[in-house]
Design an enzyme around this catalytic site. Structure first.
Site, PDB file in Angstrom:
ATOM      1  N   GLY A  14       0.864  -0.981   0.149  1.00  9.33           N
ATOM      2  CA  GLY A  14      -0.182   0.036   0.089  1.00  9.33           C
ATOM      3  C   GLY A  14       0.752   1.166   0.122  1.00  9.33           C
ATOM      4  CG  ASN A  16       1.387   3.319  -5.839  1.00 10.98           C
ATOM      5  OD1 ASN A  16       1.660   4.407  -6.147  1.00 10.98           O
ATOM      6  ND2 ASN A  16       2.021   2.189  -6.078  1.00 10.98           N
ATOM      7  CG  MET A  92      -1.488  -7.748  -6.794  1.00 12.90           C
ATOM      8  SD  MET A  92      -0.735  -6.826  -8.281  1.00 12.90           S
ATOM      9  CE  MET A  92       0.856  -5.849  -7.453  1.00 12.90           C
ATOM     10  CB  ILE A  94      -7.722  -9.560 -13.949  1.00 14.77           C
ATOM     11  CG1 ILE A  94      -5.992  -9.292 -14.341  1.00 14.77           C
ATOM     12  CG2 ILE A  94      -8.416  -9.196 -15.475  1.00 14.77           C
ATOM     13  CD1 ILE A  94      -5.442  -9.950 -15.563  1.00 14.77           C
ATOM     14  CG  LEU A  95     -11.287  -5.685 -11.105  1.00 16.09           C
ATOM     15  CD1 LEU A  95     -11.388  -4.270 -10.784  1.00 16.09           C
ATOM     16  CD2 LEU A  95     -12.260  -6.488 -10.014  1.00 16.09           C
ATOM     17  CG  HIS A 111       1.233  -1.553 -15.349  1.00 18.31           C
ATOM     18  ND1 HIS A 111       0.870  -2.610 -14.912  1.00 18.31           N
ATOM     19  CD2 HIS A 111       2.273  -1.583 -16.467  1.00 18.31           C
ATOM     20  CE1 HIS A 111       1.983  -3.317 -15.370  1.00 18.31           C
ATOM     21  NE2 HIS A 111       2.520  -2.854 -16.391  1.00 18.31           N
ATOM     22  CG  ASP A 152      -1.952  -3.498 -17.418  1.00 15.72           C
ATOM     23  OD1 ASP A 152      -2.620  -2.884 -16.210  1.00 15.72           O
ATOM     24  OD2 ASP A 152      -1.113  -4.353 -17.137  1.00 15.72           O
ATOM     25  CB  ALA A 181       7.000   7.333 -12.269  1.00  9.89           C
TER      26      ALA A 181
HETATM   27  C1  GAR Z   1       2.973  -0.901  -7.475  1.00 13.85           C
HETATM   28  O1  GAR Z   1       4.386  -0.759  -8.026  1.00 13.85           O
HETATM   29  C2  GAR Z   1       2.086  -1.088  -8.552  1.00 13.85           C
HETATM   30  O2  GAR Z   1       2.344   0.013  -9.656  1.00 13.85           O
HETATM   31  C3  GAR Z   1       2.139  -2.446  -8.989  1.00 13.85           C
HETATM   32  O3  GAR Z   1       2.082  -3.136  -7.718  1.00 13.85           O
HETATM   33  C4  GAR Z   1       2.821  -2.273  -6.640  1.00 13.85           C
HETATM   34  C5  GAR Z   1       2.131  -2.245  -5.601  1.00 13.85           C
HETATM   35  O4  GAR Z   1       2.752  -1.562  -4.467  1.00 13.85           O
HETATM   36  N1  GAR Z   1       0.953  -2.780  -9.744  1.00 13.85           N
HETATM   37  C6  GAR Z   1       0.685  -3.565 -10.724  1.00 13.85           C
HETATM   38  O5  GAR Z   1       1.866  -4.110 -11.125  1.00 13.85           O
HETATM   39  C7  GAR Z   1      -0.639  -3.779 -11.404  1.00 13.85           C
HETATM   40  N2  GAR Z   1      -0.547  -4.555 -12.725  1.00 13.85           N
HETATM   41  P1  GAR Z   1       1.850  -0.855  -3.411  1.00 13.85           P
HETATM   42  O6  GAR Z   1       1.036  -2.021  -2.715  1.00 13.85           O
HETATM   43  O7  GAR Z   1       3.152  -0.559  -2.270  1.00 13.85           O
HETATM   44  O8  GAR Z   1       1.184   0.299  -3.803  1.00 13.85           O
END
Ligand code: GAR
Length: 202
Positions: A14, A16, A92, A94-95, A111, A152, A181
């Site tokens: 989490g 993000n 993680m 897919i919907l 992504h 995606d 990013a």
């Molecule tokens: C992030 O890098 C996100 O972009 C990626 O998983 C990580 C989650 O980290 N998402 C994907 O690969 C989706 N296809 P977080 O739980 O620390 O935010």
């Protein structure tokens, strides 16, 4: 409507989600993060939500007979909470088209690559960075996009490039892509989409 009601869907650490929480009231002015849903009961993201006094829910796919039942449960929670925008932040799972068409133009995802490179089914988390390094690209980055029925494949909202450095491992690169990013373009895109939703509604 004054602010867009935002739900964040998570599965793991989490970071993000944390970037979104930290941006609340600063970068994110037209949206309010009011709900966090996890498909993993042990996700640290749930603790981050609790620390920020944000309501949480856990929906485990294994407790439902079908994908449809799982998605119906998600939708019922989203409706109960009057959610207008769904942010997938490390979610993680897919919907299906059933879910994505129910919330058409109301789901965004971050992504960790420059789409259309290293994306689609099977490309998630560290795997994306492993593949980017294996391929030998000199530049990677992150993308925020709308979510449709193609993994995606929805319209791109923002992208930011990140340079590969000598000695990068997937873990080092993942962290740099997050810092430079993801943690920037996810809050910025959330605000942009919230602003546009409010413009449409008022
Ligand atoms: C992030 O890098 C996100 O972009 C990626 O998983 C990580 C989650 O980290 N998402 C994907 O690969 C989706 N296809 P977080 O739980 O620390 O935010």
């Amino acid at each position: 409507m004054k602010q867009v009601n935002v739900a964040v869907l998570v599965s793991g650490g989490g970071t993000n989600l944390q970037a979104l929480i930290d941006a609340q009231g600063k970068v994110i002015k037209n949206g309010k993060i009011s709900l966090v849903i996890s498909n993993n009961a042990n996700a640290y993201a749930l603790q981050r939500a609790k620390n920020a006094d944000i309501k949480t829910a856990v929906v485990l796919k294994k407790e439902f007979a079908t994908q449809r039942d799982f998605e119906e449960k998600l939708i019922s929670i989203l409706r109960e909470n009057d959610i207008d925008l769904i942010v997938l932040a490390g979610f993680m799972s897919i919907l299906s088209e059933y879910f994505t068409s129910t919330y058409k133009d109301r789901i965004i995802n971050v992504h960790p690559s420059l789409i259309p490179s290293f994306c689609g089914k099977g490309f998630y988390g560290l795997k994306v960075h492993e593949e980017a390094l294996k391929y030998g690209v000199k530049v990677t980055g992150a993308t925020v996009h709308f979510v449709n029925e193609i993994p995606d494949g929805g319209k791109i909202i923002m992208q930011k490039a990140v340079k590969i450095r000598k000695g990068d491992t997937p873990e080092i690169l993942q962290k740099r892509v997050m810092v430079q990013a993801e943690w920037k373009i996810l809050p910025a895109s959330t605000e942009l989409v919230c602003k546009n939703i409010l413009k449409e509604k008022n």
